[in-house]
Design a protein around this motif. Structure first.
Motif, PDB file in Angstrom:
ATOM      1  N   ILE A  21      -0.079  20.400   4.732  1.00  0.00           N
ATOM      2  CA  ILE A  21      -0.420  19.317   3.809  1.00  0.00           C
ATOM      3  C   ILE A  21       0.228  18.009   4.258  1.00  0.00           C
ATOM      4  CG2 ILE A  21      -0.138  18.505   1.437  1.00  0.00           C
ATOM      5  CD1 ILE A  21      -0.352  21.446   0.556  1.00  0.00           C
ATOM      6  N   THR A  22       1.460  18.083   4.735  1.00  0.00           N
ATOM      7  CA  THR A  22       2.128  16.880   5.231  1.00  0.00           C
ATOM      8  C   THR A  22       1.400  16.305   6.439  1.00  0.00           C
ATOM      9  OG1 THR A  22       4.272  17.696   4.463  1.00  0.00           O
ATOM     10  CG2 THR A  22       4.293  15.959   6.125  1.00  0.00           C
ATOM     11  N   ALA A  23       0.975  17.177   7.343  1.00  0.00           N
ATOM     12  CA  ALA A  23       0.245  16.718   8.522  1.00  0.00           C
ATOM     13  C   ALA A  23      -1.062  16.035   8.129  1.00  0.00           C
ATOM     14  CB  ALA A  23      -0.039  17.898   9.453  1.00  0.00           C
ATOM     15  N   VAL A  24      -1.776  16.609   7.180  1.00  0.00           N
ATOM     16  CA  VAL A  24      -3.024  16.004   6.719  1.00  0.00           C
ATOM     17  C   VAL A  24      -2.746  14.642   6.084  1.00  0.00           C
ATOM     18  CG1 VAL A  24      -4.913  16.227   5.062  1.00  0.00           C
ATOM     19  CG2 VAL A  24      -4.200  18.207   6.414  1.00  0.00           C
ATOM     20  N   ALA A  25      -1.661  14.548   5.320  1.00  0.00           N
ATOM     21  CA  ALA A  25      -1.309  13.277   4.677  1.00  0.00           C
ATOM     22  C   ALA A  25      -1.021  12.203   5.716  1.00  0.00           C
ATOM     23  CB  ALA A  25      -0.097  13.475   3.770  1.00  0.00           C
ATOM     24  N   VAL A  26      -0.328  12.574   6.793  1.00  0.00           N
ATOM     25  CA  VAL A  26      -0.018  11.604   7.844  1.00  0.00           C
ATOM     26  C   VAL A  26      -1.296  11.111   8.519  1.00  0.00           C
ATOM     27  CG1 VAL A  26       1.074  11.321  10.094  1.00  0.00           C
ATOM     28  CG2 VAL A  26       2.285  12.510   8.265  1.00  0.00           C
ATOM     29  N   ILE A  27      -2.204  12.035   8.844  1.00  0.00           N
ATOM     30  CA  ILE A  27      -3.455  11.661   9.522  1.00  0.00           C
ATOM     31  C   ILE A  27      -4.305  10.768   8.627  1.00  0.00           C
ATOM     32  CG2 ILE A  27      -5.611  12.545  10.482  1.00  0.00           C
ATOM     33  CD1 ILE A  27      -4.036  15.050  11.332  1.00  0.00           C
ATOM     34  N   LEU A  28      -4.437  11.149   7.367  1.00  0.00           N
ATOM     35  CA  LEU A  28      -5.244  10.345   6.445  1.00  0.00           C
ATOM     36  C   LEU A  28      -4.644   8.963   6.237  1.00  0.00           C
ATOM     37  CD1 LEU A  28      -6.239  12.964   3.695  1.00  0.00           C
ATOM     38  CD2 LEU A  28      -7.684  11.988   5.500  1.00  0.00           C
ATOM     39  N   THR A  29      -3.313   8.901   6.146  1.00  0.00           N
ATOM     40  CA  THR A  29      -2.661   7.611   5.936  1.00  0.00           C
ATOM     41  C   THR A  29      -2.849   6.709   7.148  1.00  0.00           C
ATOM     42  OG1 THR A  29      -0.990   8.678   4.544  1.00  0.00           O
ATOM     43  CG2 THR A  29      -0.502   6.478   5.359  1.00  0.00           C
ATOM     44  N   ALA A  30      -2.666   7.273   8.355  1.00  0.00           N
ATOM     45  CA  ALA A  30      -2.860   6.470   9.563  1.00  0.00           C
ATOM     46  C   ALA A  30      -4.292   5.951   9.648  1.00  0.00           C
ATOM     47  CB  ALA A  30      -2.521   7.301  10.804  1.00  0.00           C
ATOM     48  N   ILE A  70       0.839  -1.202   0.000  1.00  0.00           N
ATOM     49  CA  ILE A  70       0.000   0.000   0.000  1.00  0.00           C
ATOM     50  C   ILE A  70       0.872   1.250   0.000  1.00  0.00           C
ATOM     51  CG2 ILE A  70      -1.750   1.284   1.282  1.00  0.00           C
ATOM     52  CD1 ILE A  70      -2.743  -1.377   2.380  1.00  0.00           C
ATOM     53  N   SER A  71       1.946   1.243   0.784  1.00  0.00           N
ATOM     54  CA  SER A  71       2.853   2.390   0.826  1.00  0.00           C
ATOM     55  C   SER A  71       3.496   2.633  -0.529  1.00  0.00           C
ATOM     56  CB  SER A  71       3.943   2.164   1.884  1.00  0.00           C
ATOM     57  OG  SER A  71       3.386   1.982   3.152  1.00  0.00           O
ATOM     58  N   ALA A  72       3.855   1.546  -1.204  1.00  0.00           N
ATOM     59  CA  ALA A  72       4.426   1.687  -2.545  1.00  0.00           C
ATOM     60  C   ALA A  72       3.403   2.292  -3.494  1.00  0.00           C
ATOM     61  CB  ALA A  72       4.897   0.329  -3.064  1.00  0.00           C
ATOM     62  N   GLY A  73       2.154   1.866  -3.375  1.00  0.00           N
ATOM     63  CA  GLY A  73       1.095   2.430  -4.216  1.00  0.00           C
ATOM     64  C   GLY A  73       0.883   3.908  -3.943  1.00  0.00           C
ATOM     65  N   VAL A  74       0.927   4.284  -2.665  1.00  0.00           N
ATOM     66  CA  VAL A  74       0.785   5.704  -2.310  1.00  0.00           C
ATOM     67  C   VAL A  74       1.921   6.516  -2.911  1.00  0.00           C
ATOM     68  CG1 VAL A  74       0.815   7.348  -0.392  1.00  0.00           C
ATOM     69  CG2 VAL A  74      -0.510   5.238  -0.193  1.00  0.00           C
ATOM     70  N   LEU A  75       3.144   5.980  -2.842  1.00  0.00           N
ATOM     71  CA  LEU A  75       4.297   6.685  -3.421  1.00  0.00           C
ATOM     72  C   LEU A  75       4.116   6.885  -4.919  1.00  0.00           C
ATOM     73  CD1 LEU A  75       7.159   7.848  -3.365  1.00  0.00           C
ATOM     74  CD2 LEU A  75       8.033   5.497  -3.491  1.00  0.00           C
ATOM     75  N   VAL A  76       3.697   5.835  -5.625  1.00  0.00           N
ATOM     76  CA  VAL A  76       3.499   5.942  -7.075  1.00  0.00           C
ATOM     77  C   VAL A  76       2.433   6.983  -7.383  1.00  0.00           C
ATOM     78  CG1 VAL A  76       2.701   4.717  -9.129  1.00  0.00           C
ATOM     79  CG2 VAL A  76       4.277   3.594  -7.547  1.00  0.00           C
ATOM     80  N   LEU A  77       1.336   6.967  -6.617  1.00  0.00           N
ATOM     81  CA  LEU A  77       0.260   7.934  -6.838  1.00  0.00           C
ATOM     82  C   LEU A  77       0.740   9.365  -6.614  1.00  0.00           C
ATOM     83  CD1 LEU A  77      -2.732   8.532  -7.365  1.00  0.00           C
ATOM     84  CD2 LEU A  77      -3.148   8.191  -4.914  1.00  0.00           C
ATOM     85  N   VAL A  78       1.509   9.573  -5.549  1.00  0.00           N
ATOM     86  CA  VAL A  78       2.018  10.913  -5.244  1.00  0.00           C
ATOM     87  C   VAL A  78       2.973  11.384  -6.341  1.00  0.00           C
ATOM     88  CG1 VAL A  78       3.512  12.211  -3.663  1.00  0.00           C
ATOM     89  CG2 VAL A  78       1.710  10.750  -2.761  1.00  0.00           C
ATOM     90  N   LEU A 126       7.132  11.571   1.500  1.00  0.00           N
ATOM     91  CA  LEU A 126       7.208  12.901   2.107  1.00  0.00           C
ATOM     92  C   LEU A 126       8.185  13.799   1.360  1.00  0.00           C
ATOM     93  CD1 LEU A 126       7.148  12.201   5.956  1.00  0.00           C
ATOM     94  CD2 LEU A 126       5.310  13.065   4.501  1.00  0.00           C
ATOM     95  N   ARG A 127       9.310  13.236   0.929  1.00  0.00           N
ATOM     96  CA  ARG A 127      10.280  14.043   0.195  1.00  0.00           C
ATOM     97  C   ARG A 127       9.711  14.506  -1.139  1.00  0.00           C
ATOM     98  NH1 ARG A 127      13.292  16.186   3.569  1.00  0.00           N
ATOM     99  NH2 ARG A 127      14.801  16.699   1.958  1.00  0.00           N
ATOM    100  N   VAL A 128       9.000  13.623  -1.823  1.00  0.00           N
ATOM    101  CA  VAL A 128       8.398  13.982  -3.109  1.00  0.00           C
ATOM    102  C   VAL A 128       7.344  15.067  -2.914  1.00  0.00           C
ATOM    103  CG1 VAL A 128       6.961  13.139  -5.001  1.00  0.00           C
ATOM    104  CG2 VAL A 128       8.895  11.777  -4.208  1.00  0.00           C
ATOM    105  N   ILE A 129       6.519  14.912  -1.867  1.00  0.00           N
ATOM    106  CA  ILE A 129       5.509  15.939  -1.588  1.00  0.00           C
ATOM    107  C   ILE A 129       6.177  17.277  -1.318  1.00  0.00           C
ATOM    108  CG2 ILE A 129       3.768  16.691   0.079  1.00  0.00           C
ATOM    109  CD1 ILE A 129       2.943  13.784   0.412  1.00  0.00           C
ATOM    110  N   GLY A 130       7.221  17.267  -0.487  1.00  0.00           N
ATOM    111  CA  GLY A 130       7.901  18.513  -0.148  1.00  0.00           C
ATOM    112  C   GLY A 130       8.517  19.189  -1.357  1.00  0.00           C
TER     113      GLY A 130
END
Length: 336
Positions: free
Chosen positions: A313-322, A28-36, A293-297
């Protein structure tokens, strides 16, 4: 008749949906990275994947990725290490100060810095298992203690590391002989070793078992205390390596606070699917989470978004992912 047939159909549909959910949080994390990456590439008109941007990412990302992986290991055993940022900074300063004050070969200074990181991590582990105080409190204290001792020793000024005797250590650590920063190659080697440790050794199984059910594995004879001390020591070693790589490519050690580093590592581990309840997590998940996170930044900076919004935006991403990982866990077992 319709009532009797609708219930099996509903259960069948539920099982079908659950079967579509990957069983591994790493996937799932790999999929999130590809999507981002896709979203940010489109949003930046392809500049995200330009050679210049990829070079920046390859130069600066390995350090925080190593610290994120270190945080992932600590979370795996159901602990937390708030001192990773301080260990990272102190190790960098040890590297620079031993070279400037002792004049020792750079490779010796690098080993001393990594050993210092491991020693600080070991102190954390020994304090946790020896006192019974939670790791949150222990590492909160050592975070300030390590930083304070560093500032007392060297002050707040940067330490330059620019060898003029032809020492090749910095080039070996952070050179660019093949068009790829050596930091990336070191990262690949370290990740490969850690993946083997986590997935193919008894110690890796003990880590997961310790985070899942410490009481049960202790009754089975697993040396839980030694496992905890080892994980904290490993975390310190990884932070020490990150500090050495930082000095190698920047040619200076900066006694910065390290708070942002710690928070970024924690966020990356969460996005990487490491459970805060322990017992779930690996190496590649935090790697993907930190890269996300690096790609988002970088993507937001290229879009002209100010830093404050980047943090939001990073904080929202962390909350949504958790929240998403918690939902996936419930769906996997068929709970609503």
């Amino acid at each position: 008749m319709s009532v009797t047939t609708s219930q099996p159909t509903k259960r069948s549909n539920s099982r079908t949906w659950r079967s579509l959910i990957p069983q591994s949080n790493t996937a799932i994390s790999a999929g999130v990275l590809v999507l981002v990456v896709i979203v940010m590439t489109v949003a930046t008109n392809g500049l995200l994947l330009s050679p210049a941007t990829l070079s920046v990412l390859a130069t600066f990302a390995p350090e925080i990725l190593l610290i994120t992986i270190a945080m992932g290991f600590v979370l795996l055993i159901k602990e937390i290490d708030l001192s990773v940022g301080s260990i990272y900074v102190v190790s960098a300063v040890v590297f620079g100060s031993t070279y400037s004050s002792l004049g020792a070969p750079l490779w010796v200074c690098a080993l001393i810095a990594i050993a210092a990181g491991g020693a600080m991590g070991m102190i954390n582990g020994l304090l946790v298992v020896g006192t019974g105080v939670t790791a949150f409190i222990v590492t909160l204290g050592t975070m300030w203690a390590y930083r304070g001792l560093m500032l007392v020793s060297v002050g707040g000024s940067s330490i330059s590391v620019r060898p003029d005797d032809g020492d090749p250590t910095l080039d070996i650590l952070a050179g660019n002989p093949f068009g790829i920063p050596n930091q990336v190659l070191w990262l690949i080697v370290i990740v490969a070793v850690l993946v083997y440790l986590r997935n193919k050794t008894r110690l890796g199984a003990w880590m997961q078992a310790t985070g899942s059910n410490e009481r049960a594995v202790r009754m089975m004879g697993v040396p839980v205390k030694r496992v905890r001390v080892f994980v904290f020591t490993l975390s310190g070693v990884l932070c020490g390596i990150a500090g050495v790589l930082q000095v190698a490519h920047s040619n200076q050690a900066v006694p910065q606070s390290g708070d942002v580093v710690m928070l970024t590592a924690l966020a990356g581990a969460i996005i990487g699917g490491v459970s805060l309840n322990g017992g779930r997590g690996g190496v590649l998940g935090p790697l993907f989470g930190g890269l996300t996170l690096r790609v988002i930044g970088i993507g937001l900076v290229m879009m002209g978004v100010i830093e404050y919004w980047t943090n939001v935006i990073t904080a929202v991403a962390v909350i949504l992912t958790a929240w998403a990982f918690m939902s996936f866990d419930r769906w996997r077992v068929g709970r609503k």
